[in-house]
Structures are given as structure tokens and as C-alpha cells.
Write a protein that holds these residues in place. Structure first.
Motif, short mmCIF file in Angstrom:
data_model
loop_
_atom_site.label_atom_id
_atom_site.label_comp_id
_atom_site.label_asym_id
_atom_site.label_seq_id
_atom_site.Cartn_x
_atom_site.Cartn_y
_atom_site.Cartn_z
N THR A 75 0.86 -1.19 0.00
CA THR A 75 0.00 0.00 0.00
C THR A 75 0.89 1.23 0.00
O THR A 75 1.81 1.35 0.81
N LYS A 76 0.59 2.15 -0.90
CA LYS A 76 1.42 3.34 -1.06
C LYS A 76 0.94 4.43 -0.11
O LYS A 76 -0.26 4.67 0.03
N GLY A 77 1.90 5.10 0.57
CA GLY A 77 1.56 6.23 1.41
C GLY A 77 1.03 7.38 0.57
O GLY A 77 1.31 7.46 -0.63
N PRO A 78 0.21 8.27 1.13
CA PRO A 78 -0.09 8.38 2.57
C PRO A 78 -1.31 7.58 3.04
O PRO A 78 -1.82 7.81 4.12
N TYR A 79 -1.79 6.64 2.21
CA TYR A 79 -3.03 5.93 2.53
C TYR A 79 -2.75 4.67 3.32
O TYR A 79 -3.21 3.57 2.98
N THR A 80 -1.93 4.80 4.39
CA THR A 80 -1.56 3.67 5.23
C THR A 80 -1.61 4.10 6.70
O THR A 80 -1.79 5.28 7.00
N TYR A 81 -1.40 3.14 7.59
CA TYR A 81 -1.41 3.42 9.03
C TYR A 81 -0.33 4.44 9.40
O TYR A 81 -0.56 5.35 10.20
N THR A 82 0.85 4.30 8.80
CA THR A 82 1.96 5.20 9.13
C THR A 82 2.05 6.40 8.19
O THR A 82 2.87 7.29 8.39
N LYS A 83 1.22 6.43 7.15
CA LYS A 83 1.27 7.42 6.06
C LYS A 83 2.53 7.26 5.21
O LYS A 83 2.89 8.13 4.44
N GLU A 84 3.21 6.11 5.36
CA GLU A 84 4.37 5.78 4.54
C GLU A 84 4.01 4.57 3.67
O GLU A 84 2.98 3.94 3.86
N ASP A 85 4.89 4.24 2.73
CA ASP A 85 4.71 3.01 1.97
C ASP A 85 4.80 1.82 2.93
O ASP A 85 5.70 1.77 3.78
N VAL A 86 3.86 0.90 2.80
CA VAL A 86 3.81 -0.25 3.72
C VAL A 86 3.66 -1.54 2.93
O VAL A 86 2.88 -1.63 1.98
N VAL A 87 4.44 -2.56 3.34
CA VAL A 87 4.31 -3.91 2.82
C VAL A 87 4.02 -4.83 4.00
O VAL A 87 4.67 -4.71 5.05
N GLU A 88 3.06 -5.72 3.85
CA GLU A 88 2.78 -6.72 4.89
C GLU A 88 2.87 -8.10 4.30
O GLU A 88 2.24 -8.41 3.28
N VAL A 89 3.67 -8.93 4.95
CA VAL A 89 3.87 -10.32 4.53
C VAL A 89 3.06 -11.22 5.46
O VAL A 89 3.29 -11.23 6.67
N ASN A 90 2.12 -11.97 4.90
CA ASN A 90 1.33 -12.93 5.66
C ASN A 90 1.89 -14.32 5.40
O ASN A 90 1.72 -14.89 4.31
N CYS A 91 2.58 -14.86 6.39
CA CYS A 91 3.24 -16.14 6.23
C CYS A 91 2.61 -17.16 7.17
O CYS A 91 1.63 -16.87 7.86
N HIS A 92 3.17 -18.36 7.22
CA HIS A 92 2.70 -19.34 8.19
C HIS A 92 3.09 -18.89 9.59
O HIS A 92 4.17 -18.35 9.80
N GLY A 93 2.19 -19.13 10.54
CA GLY A 93 2.48 -18.76 11.92
C GLY A 93 3.52 -19.68 12.54
O GLY A 93 3.85 -20.73 11.99
N GLY A 94 4.02 -19.25 13.66
CA GLY A 94 5.06 -20.03 14.33
C GLY A 94 6.33 -19.21 14.44
O GLY A 94 6.49 -18.19 13.78
N ILE A 95 7.24 -19.67 15.28
CA ILE A 95 8.45 -18.90 15.56
C ILE A 95 9.39 -18.87 14.36
O ILE A 95 9.92 -17.82 13.99
#
Length: 461
Positions: A75-95
Motif C-alpha cells: 500500500t502506497k503512502g499516505p493511505y496507510t497506518y503510518t502514512k508511509e509506503d507499507v508492505v505486509e507479509v502474511n506467512c505461516h504462523g510459528g516462531i
């Protein structure tokens, strides 16, 4: 505010789970993602539509080794939680999966985020103010639905809007004062003084009304520290079990069964309670029980609320009278238990010994009076000045301190106006009030305080 580095952190709680999330925020977020991500068709994230979840793999760019199968979006800023460019990686859970992906992102040019740094950036970049930022942690740590609702309203800006309205009144006052000082030869002083008196009293009332909610707000945020006291075998453990709706404490007819304190958390009508069942406060030669009695006294002194239990079927004892004396300066409820048995205590005598304390008759055996106990706790928290359904409550000690300083300053301003002191003196008090209120939203707060606030946040938030 421009921040030139890129941060990353694990945004989900540690441990085994279906999904783990690693967040990246900053100007290099997309470049880093392009280095380590490949879609199942071999495309980079920058080649995919913005805000669309893309399936693929996190790959070590140095070795070509697949680290994990993921869903990722940008998601490109400023339309994000931090108003910065944000990438979120959804991976398998676990340590292991999240740790490997985090290490790869760090090696690719990001740095590890400090506690609360994502929210801090949201504040510094103007997406939220400081009161809203603090509401984020209140949402996460809310112990009841009521506490969650209050935090959600603060995140939405309810407190900030209220404080902002008061600060605007103060700015209007400062403007009038400046005009009167700059054009003192003009005949505007009387009009200005009348206006200032009216507005000062209005501001004082607004601040005072907010402060009246602070005690209830603090309880919703932190819980009501409640201690059950009374002589042995009066029904303290039975009361705890009844409020919990389970058998947590051992109940017998033998005095002194509870030799240590038992601590439990429960929710009574939206009010979080940390409730402690203490050993009976009495003189004893039993070494173990004596330690429990000393602990009881310690918790008694620290409690927000004391629930003092009496046995209506036995006469008042020395221990009862000692506890009553200690209760005079404490917020307390008096529960007279065992009303199903013949009465041997005169309630008038109790009322004379303990003034201004609510007395409730109960029978834990017959389950009578528990609803009245819950009603009394609710009344004590909200004190009749605040309705239980109200959602604009001051829940933060920092906010309360700022409001107290603001109230002190505006009252000094009112006094200066009434004493017809020069407007320069009034201006100082009004400005001090404005600045104290600005600390709540972060407009006038010092940088070291901001740093301290966010250090108490979770990493990844």
C-alpha cells in the motif's frame, strides 16, 4: 515530518498460529519486497496492483532458497497506518517462519522497529494525535467491552475533539486579550473583561467535567483493585466463588482456612475488578496464618475498594471493630452475610460505627443480595456524576495530570480577572491552560515524553 529510514517488525504475537505477519514501513518497503518476493508466476511485487493480496514465495535472493509460502500486499503512502509506503507479509504462523522472513528483510536494508514505532510514525506524520496513539494500546489491553468502547471512541478522536474545542475557546480569549493590550487606549477593556469572565468560567467547567470522569476512566483502563476483608469464617471465600460463578477458593466451617491471599480477575457490569480474598484479619499464633494476616493488611492499605464482610448471626468482635476503624477513610462496601440465620447484630450499631458506607444484607447460602452488591460497585465507580453508558471518559493518568494543571491555570486566570489585574497576567494563565491541554493531543508535549509513551507499546505496533 520526513523520516528517511525503513523499519520492520513481526506484527503478530509470538508462538504457534495459523498466520504470522511481518510489517515493513518506509520509502524502501517496496524495493525490499521486490528483492525477497516472487509471485507463483515469477513476478515482483512492484509489478502487481497496489492493495491487492498476491500469492507467492519469500526467497533468499543470495541463494534462491524458498523461505516460505506467503500472501503479500503493498500500500502506497499516505493511505496507510503510518502514512508511509507499507508492505505486509502474511506467512505461516510459528516462531521459525516469521523469524526467518524478518532476518531476510533486515539484511535487505530495513532496521528493526522500536516498540510502538509504527504508531509513533503515524503520530509524527500527522495521521493521529497523541491521545489517539495512546488509545491504540488501550484497545489492545482492554479488559471489558466497556473499556474497549471507551478506547475505540478515543481512537476515533472523541477526547481530542473535546479538548480541541476547549483550546479553541482559549485561543479566542487570547485574541481578545491581545487586542486589548495592543489598543489599550481604545475603550474595549470593559467589554473584554466581561467576555473573559464568561469564557473563563465556561472553560473551567468544561475541564472540571472531564476531570470528574478520570477516576472511573482509570478503573476501566487498569481495573478496580478490590480486597475482601473480615474475620475468619464470615463468608469471604464464598463471596469470591459467587462473584466468579465458580469454586475457586476453599470453603469450610473451620476458621483460618484461607491462609494466603487469592487473587482473581472478573468483570462486573463492564467494570474490571482485580479481586483479592484475604486471610481473616485476627490475632493468631499459627505462623503460616500470621503471614497471611500481614499480607491481608498490606493489600488492605493499597486497595481501591474494600468489601468488608460481617456475620449477622454472631455478635461483633474485637476484630470487627478494628477493621471498622480502619475503614473510615477508605472507599468501602459493608456486606452483612448469613441473613438466613437468626440475627445477633444490630444494624443501627454498624451504621453508627461506620458512617457514609453502604450496608447490604446478603445470604450466600440462599444466593440473595449479589445483584445489590454488583449495583453498589457500579454506583461507587460512576458516583452518580457519570452514567455507565458514557463513552467519553478520561482513562489516562497523563491526560488527568494535564487537565489538573489546566484547571489550576484557568482558575488562577479567573482570580486575576476578578482582582482586575493587568491583562498581561491573565494572558499568562490562559496561555498556560492552552499549553497544558495541548499536551493531551501532543501539540505542546516535550519530545522526551513522546519517546517514553511509545516505549510502553508492543513491538510491531
Amino acid at each position: 515530518m520526513y523520516i528517511d529510514d525503513t523499519i520492520t517488525a513481526i506484527a503478530t504475537a509470538p508462538g504457534e498460529a495459523g498466520i504470522g505477519i511481518v510489517r515493513i514501513s518506509g520509502e524502501k518497503a517496496l524495493d525490499i519486497a521486490d528483492r525477497i518476493f516472487q509471485s507463483n508466476k515469477g513476478k515482483k511485487l512492484s509489478q502487481m496492483p497496489v492493495r491487492r493480496m498476491t500469492y507467492g514465495y519469500i526467497v533468499n535472493p543470495d541463494t534462491g532458497e524458498k523461505i516460505d509460502e506467503v500472501l503479500i500486499y503493498y500500500t502506497k503512502g499516505p493511505y496507510t497506518y503510518t502514512k508511509e509506503d507499507v508492505v505486509e507479509v502474511n506467512c505461516h504462523g510459528g516462531i521459525i517462519p516469521v523469524k526467518k522472513i524478518l532476518e531476510l528483510i533486515l539484511r535487505s536494508g530495513a532496521r528493526a522497529a522500536e516498540p510502538g514505532e509504527f504508531t509513533k510514525r503515524a503520530f509524527l506524520n500527522g495521521r493521529i494525535d497523541l491521545a489517539q496513539a495512546e488509545a491504540v494500546m488501550d484497545l489492545i489491553s482492554a479488559k471489558t467491552d466497556k473499556g474497549f468502547d471507551v478506547a475505540l471512541d478515543q481512537l476515533d478522536g472523541a477526547l481530542s475533539k473535546k479538548v480541541g474545542g476547549i483550546r479553541q475557546k482559549l485561543l479566542d480569549m487570547l485574541a481578545h486579550i491581545e487586542v486589548s493590550i495592543d489598543f489599550s487606549e481604545e475603550d474595549v477593556d470593559e467589554v473584554t473583561l466581561e467576555y473573559l469572565v464568561h469564557k473563563s468560567i465556561e472553560v473551567e467547567k468544561d475541564i472540571d467535567n472531564l476531570l470528574k470522569t478520570a477516576d472511573a476512566g482509570k478503573i476501566l483502563r487498569e481495573g478496580l483493585n478490590t480486597v475482601i476483608v473480615g474475620k475468619p469464617n464470615v463468608g469471604k471465600s464464598s463471596l469470591l466463588n459467587a462473584l466468579l460463578r465458580e469454586s475457586r477458593a476453599i470453603v469450610t466451617e473451620i476458621p483460618g482456612t484461607t491462609r494466603d491471599v487469592i487473587e482473581e480477575h472478573l468483570n462486573i457490569r463492564g467494570i474490571p475488578l482485580k479481586i483479592i480474598d484475604t486471610a481473616g484479619i485476627r490475632e493468631t499464633e499459627d505462623i503460616v496464618e500470621k503471614i497471611g494476616v500481614e499480607k491481608s493488611k498490606e493489600f488492605f492499605n493499597k486497595a481501591d475498594l474494600i468489601i468488608f464482610m460481617l456475620d449477622i448471626s454472631t455478635e461483633l468482635t474485637k476484630e470487627d471493630l478494628q477493621i471498622m476503624e480502619l475503614l473510615q477513610k477508605k472507599k468501602a462496601l459493608i456486606l452483612v452475610n448469613k441473613i438466613d440465620l437468626p440475627q445477633r447484630v444490630d444494624l443501627k450499631e454498624i451504621k453508627e460505627l461506620i458512617e457514609d458506607k453502604k450496608i447490604i444484607k446478603i445470604s450466600l447460602v440462599e444466593e440473595k443480595g449479589l445483584e445489590a452488591v454488583e449495583e453498589a460497585i457500579e454506583e461507587l465507580v460512576y458516583r452518580g456524576e457519570i452514567k455507565a453508558k458514557d463513552r467519553l471518559l478520561v482513562t489516562n493518568v497523563r491526560h488527568k495530570n494535564s487537565l489538573e494543571r489546566a484547571l489550576k491555570s484557568i482558575r488562577e486566570g479567573v482570580e486575576a480577572i476578578n482582582r482586575k489585574m493587568p491583562l498581561d497576567f491573565v494572558e499568562v494563565d490562559v496561555k498556560n491552560t492552552w499549553e497544558a491541554l495541548g499536551e493531551i493531543s501532543g501539540d505542546t508535549v516535550a519530545e522526551d515524553i513522546i519517546d517514553h509513551i511509545f516505549k510502553n507499546f508492543c513491538i510491531g505496533k
